[in-house]
Design an enzyme around this catalytic site. Sequence first.
Site, short mmCIF file in Angstrom:
data_model
loop_
_atom_site.label_atom_id
_atom_site.label_comp_id
_atom_site.label_asym_id
_atom_site.label_seq_id
_atom_site.Cartn_x
_atom_site.Cartn_y
_atom_site.Cartn_z
N GLU A 46 -2.58 -65.17 -53.67
CA GLU A 46 -1.87 -64.20 -52.83
C GLU A 46 -1.06 -64.88 -51.74
O GLU A 46 0.05 -64.46 -51.42
CB GLU A 46 -2.84 -63.18 -52.22
CG GLU A 46 -3.48 -62.23 -53.22
CD GLU A 46 -2.48 -61.40 -54.00
OE1 GLU A 46 -1.29 -61.35 -53.61
OE2 GLU A 46 -2.87 -60.78 -55.00
N CYS A 199 9.78 -50.89 -63.06
CA CYS A 199 10.44 -50.33 -61.87
C CYS A 199 11.08 -51.47 -61.07
O CYS A 199 10.78 -51.71 -59.91
CB CYS A 199 9.42 -49.57 -61.02
SG CYS A 199 10.16 -48.43 -59.83
N CYS A 215 8.30 -38.97 -61.31
CA CYS A 215 9.19 -39.68 -60.39
C CYS A 215 10.41 -38.83 -60.05
O CYS A 215 11.24 -38.52 -60.90
CB CYS A 215 9.62 -41.00 -61.04
SG CYS A 215 10.74 -41.97 -60.03
#
Length: 355
Positions: A46, A199, A215
């Site tokens: 991360e 997306c 959406c």
Amino acid sequence: MRNNVHIAKKLLKWYDVNARNLPWRISPIDSQIGIKPNPYHIWLSEIMLQQTTVNVVKPYYESFISKWPTITDIAAAKDEEIMEAWAGLGYYRRARNLIKCAKIVVKDYKGLFPKDEHLLLKLPGVGTYTSAAIRSIGFKKKATVIDGNVARIISRLYVMTKPIALSSKEIKSHADSLVPTKRFGDYAQALMDLGSQICTPRNPKCSNCPINKDCKAFTSGLSNKIPYPVQKKAKQVRYGYAFVTLTKNNNIILERRPADGLLGGMLCFPSSEWRNSQELNFDPPFEADWHVLNESITHVFSHFNLQLKIVHSRINLAPSGYLVMPVKNFNRAALPSLMRKIFDIGVVQSLADLS
DNA sequence: AAACCGGGGAA
DNA sequence: TTCCCAGGTTT
């Protein structure tokens, strides 16, 4: 707010089939049979993934895990070794915070990351995103993970007509309402995979999206207009000289930059001040017979462009106060990318001049 | 809220 | 070229 459980269910079902296979990730199948993630792996990945793309991170991640299999190994390593292994990845403050964080986790938490959000947020380099990622992916706890992908997905789901940076509270409340009641880690990673594969920032593949019927951007034909872009400032160019010096014994002269600021803690060639104007004073770091080369290098930083003319010299004895390293066997990869460019031109040309 | 902080890959 | 990426920290 109306119940959103069906959205998370569709995302998890899509993720079960479409999950990316990544070195730090537990696959949805392995997760289901009880294989536990290693919070050290999740934390390391991360930190590396902050503002950095997956394919760039992969080899660095593998290298770190191979050199330092546990966080205790990170905490025990020399700072310079970590910085060298990080060289080229950018945002070097991440590496300095990585070192600090590892030492705290080893000293205060016996080498085990805390699970509490409040404690995670106190660790250097761990902010709201990384804390939530460690909690959900690393510990399978409930947490709302919001990264660039999630913000973009939510801004489209609800047709947000302001730039993402100005909608953070709204995005957070929607994101909270979408988190399911189980599989918190898989859900977080499902959103990231949806953001990277479906997306996408430009030309999203809405026809393949598992939640396109939910959406508002898709159902109103606005997918390609959201999120709204922020106004960007034009980048300025800064100019300067980079000084490449070889000693008689073919050592190169380097220095280590101060810990704070640009390229902090990294090995660098000495350079002049970087100015916004091309009117430069020729102000070399020490006495030598300097030759300004025809070549210059350009480099793009996040907030300015840089153009450095390369200057080289040969000297008999290295001046004091510098790092003096044999050019033979020198590990070019230990330099940040800007300095690699200077190395490739300045050092190669200096060596050629000898023959 | 905006600036600072790297570098690379996709389009 | 432009965009922006599994952001955090400082101003």
